[in-house]
Design a protein around this motif. Structure first.
Motif, PDB file in Angstrom:
ATOM      1  N   ILE A 234       1.112  -0.892   0.403  1.00 46.50           N
ATOM      2  CA  ILE A 234       0.393   0.001  -0.154  1.00 46.50           C
ATOM      3  C   ILE A 234       0.943   1.705  -0.155  1.00 46.50           C
ATOM      4  CG2 ILE A 234      -1.956   1.442   1.386  1.00 46.50           C
ATOM      5  CD1 ILE A 234      -2.714  -1.546   2.498  1.00 46.50           C
ATOM      6  N   ASN A 235       0.616   1.972  -1.171  1.00 51.18           N
ATOM      7  CA  ASN A 235       1.995   2.937  -1.365  1.00 51.18           C
ATOM      8  C   ASN A 235       1.249   4.306  -0.705  1.00 51.18           C
ATOM      9  OD1 ASN A 235      -0.123   4.664  -3.472  1.00 51.18           O
ATOM     10  ND2 ASN A 235       0.676   3.540  -4.721  1.00 51.18           N
ATOM     11  N   THR A 236       2.229   5.104   0.122  1.00 52.32           N
ATOM     12  CA  THR A 236       1.849   7.103   0.560  1.00 52.32           C
ATOM     13  C   THR A 236       0.886   7.399  -0.075  1.00 52.32           C
ATOM     14  OG1 THR A 236       4.147   6.506   1.023  1.00 52.32           O
ATOM     15  CG2 THR A 236       2.641   8.875   0.821  1.00 52.32           C
ATOM     16  N   ASN A 237       0.568   7.436  -1.312  1.00 49.16           N
ATOM     17  CA  ASN A 237      -1.221   8.433  -1.725  1.00 49.16           C
ATOM     18  C   ASN A 237      -1.799   7.287  -1.599  1.00 49.16           C
ATOM     19  OD1 ASN A 237       1.320   9.625  -3.236  1.00 49.16           O
ATOM     20  ND2 ASN A 237      -0.064   9.354  -5.171  1.00 49.16           N
ATOM     21  N   TRP A 242      -6.933   8.839   2.823  1.00 48.82           N
ATOM     22  CA  TRP A 242      -7.764   8.040   3.172  1.00 48.82           C
ATOM     23  C   TRP A 242      -7.031   9.126   4.705  1.00 48.82           C
ATOM     24  CZ3 TRP A 242     -11.887   6.833   2.155  1.00 48.82           C
ATOM     25  CH2 TRP A 242     -12.425   6.150   1.169  1.00 48.82           C
ATOM     26  N   ALA A 243      -6.216   9.097   5.233  1.00 50.82           N
ATOM     27  CA  ALA A 243      -5.631  10.005   6.113  1.00 50.82           C
ATOM     28  C   ALA A 243      -5.941  11.269   6.319  1.00 50.82           C
ATOM     29  CB  ALA A 243      -3.859  10.483   5.890  1.00 50.82           C
ATOM     30  N   SER A 244      -6.352  12.015   4.807  1.00 51.66           N
ATOM     31  CA  SER A 244      -7.148  13.545   4.798  1.00 51.66           C
ATOM     32  C   SER A 244      -8.896  13.059   4.436  1.00 51.66           C
ATOM     33  CB  SER A 244      -6.087  13.872   3.427  1.00 51.66           C
ATOM     34  OG  SER A 244      -6.577  13.329   2.610  1.00 51.66           O
ATOM     35  N   SER A 245      -9.065  11.953   5.048  1.00 49.28           N
ATOM     36  CA  SER A 245     -10.591  12.036   4.864  1.00 49.28           C
ATOM     37  C   SER A 245     -11.210  12.877   6.199  1.00 49.28           C
ATOM     38  CB  SER A 245     -10.766  10.883   4.252  1.00 49.28           C
ATOM     39  OG  SER A 245     -10.873   9.993   5.301  1.00 49.28           O
ATOM     40  N   GLN A 247     -13.002  10.046   7.474  1.00 51.48           N
ATOM     41  CA  GLN A 247     -13.398   9.200   7.988  1.00 51.48           C
ATOM     42  C   GLN A 247     -12.472   8.435   8.844  1.00 51.48           C
ATOM     43  OE1 GLN A 247     -15.297   6.984   6.693  1.00 51.48           O
ATOM     44  NE2 GLN A 247     -16.808   7.714   5.395  1.00 51.48           N
ATOM     45  N   GLN A 248     -12.839   8.913  10.089  1.00 51.96           N
ATOM     46  CA  GLN A 248     -12.028   9.410  12.257  1.00 51.96           C
ATOM     47  C   GLN A 248     -11.928   7.878  12.233  1.00 51.96           C
ATOM     48  OE1 GLN A 248     -11.111  12.180  12.649  1.00 51.96           O
ATOM     49  NE2 GLN A 248      -9.681  10.451  14.448  1.00 51.96           N
ATOM     50  N   GLU A 249     -12.569   6.599  11.964  1.00 47.16           N
ATOM     51  CA  GLU A 249     -11.818   5.680  12.686  1.00 47.16           C
ATOM     52  C   GLU A 249     -11.044   5.049  11.489  1.00 47.16           C
ATOM     53  OE1 GLU A 249     -15.894   2.901  12.769  1.00 47.16           O
ATOM     54  OE2 GLU A 249     -16.606   4.466  14.818  1.00 47.16           O
ATOM     55  N   LEU A 250     -11.509   5.025  10.336  1.00 51.32           N
ATOM     56  CA  LEU A 250      -9.701   4.348   9.522  1.00 51.32           C
ATOM     57  C   LEU A 250      -8.862   5.761   9.634  1.00 51.32           C
ATOM     58  CD1 LEU A 250      -9.294   2.565   7.215  1.00 51.32           C
ATOM     59  CD2 LEU A 250      -9.750   4.661   5.085  1.00 51.32           C
ATOM     60  N   LYS A 251      -8.929   6.813   9.537  1.00 50.72           N
ATOM     61  CA  LYS A 251      -7.257   7.693   9.874  1.00 50.72           C
ATOM     62  C   LYS A 251      -7.231   6.400  10.870  1.00 50.72           C
ATOM     63  CE  LYS A 251      -8.610  11.870   9.727  1.00 50.72           C
ATOM     64  NZ  LYS A 251      -8.640  12.711   9.890  1.00 50.72           N
ATOM     65  N   GLU A 252      -7.422   6.439  12.432  1.00 46.33           N
ATOM     66  CA  GLU A 252      -6.899   6.241  13.508  1.00 46.33           C
ATOM     67  C   GLU A 252      -6.788   4.448  13.148  1.00 46.33           C
ATOM     68  OE1 GLU A 252     -10.422   6.040  16.485  1.00 46.33           O
ATOM     69  OE2 GLU A 252     -10.147   7.833  16.580  1.00 46.33           O
ATOM     70  N   GLU A 253      -7.027   3.437  12.640  1.00 48.43           N
ATOM     71  CA  GLU A 253      -6.910   2.582  12.260  1.00 48.43           C
ATOM     72  C   GLU A 253      -5.244   2.476  11.232  1.00 48.43           C
ATOM     73  OE1 GLU A 253     -10.201   0.510  10.486  1.00 48.43           O
ATOM     74  OE2 GLU A 253     -11.469   0.232  11.860  1.00 48.43           O
ATOM     75  N   LEU A 254      -5.158   2.998   9.994  1.00 46.09           N
ATOM     76  CA  LEU A 254      -3.953   3.828   9.703  1.00 46.09           C
ATOM     77  C   LEU A 254      -3.054   3.652  10.749  1.00 46.09           C
ATOM     78  CD1 LEU A 254      -5.555   5.621   6.918  1.00 46.09           C
ATOM     79  CD2 LEU A 254      -4.949   2.992   6.627  1.00 46.09           C
ATOM     80  N   GLU A 255      -3.139   5.172  10.886  1.00 46.78           N
ATOM     81  CA  GLU A 255      -1.739   5.341  12.221  1.00 46.78           C
ATOM     82  C   GLU A 255      -1.648   4.150  13.199  1.00 46.78           C
ATOM     83  OE1 GLU A 255      -1.293   8.805  15.904  1.00 46.78           O
ATOM     84  OE2 GLU A 255      -3.158   8.911  13.773  1.00 46.78           O
ATOM     85  N   GLN A 256      -2.407   3.730  13.605  1.00 41.93           N
ATOM     86  CA  GLN A 256      -2.288   2.471  14.423  1.00 41.93           C
ATOM     87  C   GLN A 256      -1.522   1.084  13.442  1.00 41.93           C
ATOM     88  OE1 GLN A 256      -5.653  -0.129  15.766  1.00 41.93           O
ATOM     89  NE2 GLN A 256      -6.172   1.802  16.838  1.00 41.93           N
ATOM     90  N   VAL A 257      -1.399   1.488  12.576  1.00 40.34           N
ATOM     91  CA  VAL A 257      -0.064   0.369  11.648  1.00 40.34           C
ATOM     92  C   VAL A 257       0.499   1.091  11.250  1.00 40.34           C
ATOM     93  CG1 VAL A 257      -0.622  -1.127   9.691  1.00 40.34           C
ATOM     94  CG2 VAL A 257      -2.268  -1.483  10.986  1.00 40.34           C
ATOM     95  N   TRP A 258       0.254   2.211  10.222  1.00 42.32           N
ATOM     96  CA  TRP A 258       1.633   2.643   9.914  1.00 42.32           C
ATOM     97  C   TRP A 258       2.488   3.717  10.466  1.00 42.32           C
ATOM     98  CZ3 TRP A 258      -2.064   0.310   7.156  1.00 42.32           C
ATOM     99  CH2 TRP A 258      -1.893   0.017   6.046  1.00 42.32           C
ATOM    100  N   GLY A 259       1.627   4.237  11.350  1.00 45.21           N
ATOM    101  CA  GLY A 259       2.749   5.241  12.332  1.00 45.21           C
ATOM    102  C   GLY A 259       1.285   6.958  11.645  1.00 45.21           C
ATOM    103  N   LYS A 260       2.153   7.811  12.255  1.00 52.53           N
ATOM    104  CA  LYS A 260       1.203   8.471  11.663  1.00 52.53           C
ATOM    105  C   LYS A 260       1.272   8.929   9.994  1.00 52.53           C
ATOM    106  CE  LYS A 260      -0.845  13.174  12.592  1.00 52.53           C
ATOM    107  NZ  LYS A 260      -2.164  12.940  13.274  1.00 52.53           N
ATOM    108  N   LEU A 354     -13.379   6.252  -3.678  1.00 52.40           N
ATOM    109  CA  LEU A 354     -12.073   7.516  -3.800  1.00 52.40           C
ATOM    110  C   LEU A 354     -11.552   6.928  -5.121  1.00 52.40           C
ATOM    111  CD1 LEU A 354     -12.088  10.478  -2.801  1.00 52.40           C
ATOM    112  CD2 LEU A 354     -10.558   9.097  -0.767  1.00 52.40           C
ATOM    113  N   LEU A 355     -11.142   7.476  -5.704  1.00 50.78           N
ATOM    114  CA  LEU A 355      -9.898   7.221  -7.386  1.00 50.78           C
ATOM    115  C   LEU A 355      -9.063   8.175  -7.862  1.00 50.78           C
ATOM    116  CD1 LEU A 355     -12.663   6.442  -7.792  1.00 50.78           C
ATOM    117  CD2 LEU A 355     -11.298   4.730  -9.491  1.00 50.78           C
ATOM    118  N   SER A 356      -7.898   8.487  -7.616  1.00 50.65           N
ATOM    119  CA  SER A 356      -7.095   9.201  -8.358  1.00 50.65           C
ATOM    120  C   SER A 356      -6.791   8.341  -9.729  1.00 50.65           C
ATOM    121  CB  SER A 356      -5.425   9.423  -6.926  1.00 50.65           C
ATOM    122  OG  SER A 356      -4.547   9.719  -7.823  1.00 50.65           O
ATOM    123  N   GLY A 357      -7.143   8.947 -10.528  1.00 46.74           N
ATOM    124  CA  GLY A 357      -6.130   8.705 -11.584  1.00 46.74           C
ATOM    125  C   GLY A 357      -5.739  10.169 -12.667  1.00 46.74           C
ATOM    126  N   ILE A 358      -5.430  10.043 -13.676  1.00 46.26           N
ATOM    127  CA  ILE A 358      -5.011  10.768 -15.238  1.00 46.26           C
ATOM    128  C   ILE A 358      -6.250  10.942 -15.637  1.00 46.26           C
ATOM    129  CG2 ILE A 358      -3.480  10.822 -16.923  1.00 46.26           C
ATOM    130  CD1 ILE A 358      -2.522  11.600 -14.039  1.00 46.26           C
TER     131      ILE A 358
END
Length: 440
Positions: A234-237, A242-245, A247-260, A354-358
C-alpha cells in the motif's frame, strides 16, 4: 493509361464497412480528451448484423467495441435490447462451437447478455468455453458479459480460479480486475482469502481497487495488521487520501498500523534526494539485471520502460532520465514537478469510491480516468460523480524508497541509468552516473 475496374458487387460491403467506422469509432480529428462520446447501441449492432457474413472479422471487432462500451457505462438492459436482432445469427455461431470462428467470443458474449440471469449454460460449460478462447481480450469480453448478468455463477468460477495453482497469471489478473470492477464487495472476500495464492503482479494490481472505498480499505488494513498482506504494497498516496478524509475510524486504524501519515507536502523530500545521491556516489554498486526485477515489481504498474509496464505516468524510456540528479528527483520527489498531462484527478463517486487517476478523455456527459495498472474507467458526470478535483500531488507515491531495501534501490538506479537495453554490448550510461556503479 490503364483503368482499374471496380467490381460493383463489393459496393454494399464497402458502404456498410464505412458506416460501421463512422458509427463505432470516435469522430475523426478529435483530440484524445474528447474521445469519450455518447453512443447509440442499436446503430452499431445493426451494422454488425449487416457485416456478419460479408466481413466476419469487422463484425466481431465493431460488436466487441460496442459491448465493451455499454458494459463500462452499465447499460446492461439497453445492450440486451439492442442485441436482440442479432440473436439468431449469434446462436448459430455458438452452436457450431468452432475454435477457428472469429465471431465465437463476441457471439457468446451477445447470447450471455440476451439470456441474462436465465441463461442455461452451466458454470462448468462456460468455464470450458472460456479456456478454449485463445485471445485474452476476447476471453475477457465473455467474462465481463458473464459477470454482469450472472453474478452467482460467475462467482463460483472466480473462487475456483483463485484457489487453482495451474491458472495462467495474466488471466488471473484479468479475472480479479473484472470482479473488482463489477462488484467489489462480492469478490474482495475471495481475493483476501486467497491472497497468498495470487502472483505478485496480481496482488499489486488488486491493491488500488481495494483502497477506493472505506469499507474495503478497512478490511485491507486489517489484513495488513494480521500479517496476511505486506504493508509495503500500500503506497503513500493510497494512505494519504484516507488520512486526509473525514473517515475518523479508518484514520485511527491507519495510524495504528503505519503510524502518523503525513498529509501536508513533505518538505523533507529534497533531503531524501540528496542523501540518496550521496549514497549512490559513495556506496556499493548496483546490479542492472536485479534492478529490472525491482522495476517490474515496484514501477511497472504506472510506467513503461522499453516496452514493459503500463503507461499511466510518463514512459520513462526517453523521459526523466536526462542525468542522475533528474532521475533521483523524479523517483524520490515525484511531486516537485508535475507535467500538466500527468496531474492526478481525485474523484469521489456517489457510492463512496475515492479514486486517483490521470484524465484521458472527457465529453459533456462522461469523463475517463487512467488508473494505476493502466486500466481506463469511465464515469457519468451527472449520475456517478459526487466530487472531482485536480490533485496537487503526483500519482507517483512519495516514499518509494520504503518499498525497497537499500540494495534494491541501488539496483533500480543501476537499471534505469542504462541508455540502451539490458545486455547491449555497446551500452552507455546517463550523465552523472558514478564510475563502476552499474554492474551486470
Amino acid at each position: 493509361m490503364r483503368l482499374v475496374r471496380f467490381d460493383l458487387r463489393w459496393m454494399p460491403v464497402c458502404l456498410v464497412f464505412f458506416l460501421a467506422v463512422l458509427l463505432v469509432s470516435p469522430s475523426m480529428g478529435q483530440s484524445p480528451a474528447a474521445s469519450a462520446v455518447d453512443i447509440n447501441l442499436s446503430g452499431p449492432v445493426r451494422i454488425a448484423k449487416l457485416l456478419w457474413k460479408a466481413n466476419p472479422q469487422a463484425a466481431s471487432s465493431s460488436l466487441a467495441k460496442t459491448i465493451n462500451t455499454a458494459l463500462e457505462r452499465k447499460m446492461v438492459e439497453e445492450l440486451r435490447v439492442a442485441l436482440l436482432p442479432l440473436e439468431t445469427s449469434a446462436r448459430q455461431v455458438v452452436e457450431v462451437d468452432s475454435d477457428s470462428e472469429v465471431r465465437q467470443a463476441v457471439a457468446l458474449a451477445a447470447i450471455l447478455m440476451i439470456d441474462g440471469q436465465e441463461g442455461e449454460w452451466s458454470t462448468v460449460e462456460l468455464t470450458n468455453r472460456l479456456k478454449r478462447i485463445a485471445e485474452l481480450d476476447q476471453r475477457e469480453l465473455v467474462l465481463k458479459s458473464w459477470f454482469s448478468v450472472q453474478p452467482d455463477r460467475s462467482k463460483e468460477y472466480f473462487e475456483h480460479l483463485l484457489a487453482s495453482e495451474q491458472a495462467d497469471e495474466a488471466w488471473i489478473g484479468k479475472v480479479v480486475q473484472t470482479g473488482l470492477t463489477y462488484d467489489r464487495a462480492r469478490y474482495e472476500e475471495a481475493i483476501l482469502a486467497n491472497w497468498a495464492n495470487l502472483p505478485a503482479s496480481v496482488q499489486l494490481s488488486a491493491i488500488e481497487p481495494l483502497t477506493r472505498q472505506a469499507g474495503s480499505m478497512r478490511r485491507l488494513v486489517q489484513a495488513v495488521a494480521d500479517g496476511k498482506i505486506q504493508r509495503d504494497l500500500i503506497n503513500t498516496n493510497q494512505l494519504q487520501k484516507w488520512a486526509s478524509s473525514s473517515q475518523q475510524e479508518l484514520k485511527e486504524e491507519l495510524e495504528q498500523v503505519w503510524g502518523k501519515v503525513r498529509v501536508a507536502q513533505n518538505v523533507a523530500r529534497q533531503k531524501v534526494v540528496q542523501s540518496a545521491l550521496q549514497n549512490l556516489r559513495a556506496g556499493s554498486p548496483g546490479s542492472a539485471s536485479r534492478g529490472a526485477l525491482v522495476f517490474e515489481r515496484v514501477c511497472s504498474q504506472c510506467h513503461r520502460f522499453r516496452g514493459k509496464g503500463f503507461e499511466v505516468g510518463p514512459d520513462i524510456t526517453n523521459n526523466g532520465r536526462g542525468n542522475l540528479e533528474q532521475l533521483a528527483s523524479n523517483i524520490l520527489d515525484p511531486s516537485l514537478v508535475i507535467g500538466p498531462a500527468f496531474q492526478a484527478r481525485m474523484l469521489l463517486t456517489v457510492d463512496g469510491d475515492l479514486l486517483s487517476g490521470i484524465l484521458v478523455g472527457e465529453s459533456e456527459r462522461y469523463i475517463q480516468l487512467k488508473l494505476q495498472g493502466g486500466k481506463i474507467v469511465e464515469f457519468d458526470r451527472e449520475q456517478e460523480i459526487e466530487e472531482l478535483k485536480v490533485s496537487d500531488k503526483s500519482m507517483m507515491p512519495e516514499g518509494l524508497e520504503a518499498q525497497m531495501t537499500e540494495q534494491e534501490l541501488r539496483d533500480l538506479f543501476a537499471y534505469l541509468c542504462l541508455l540502451k537495453p539490458l545486455g547491449a554490448e555497446d551500452n552507455e550510461l546517463i550523465p552523472g552516473t558514478p564510475d563502476g556503479f552499474v554492474q551486470p
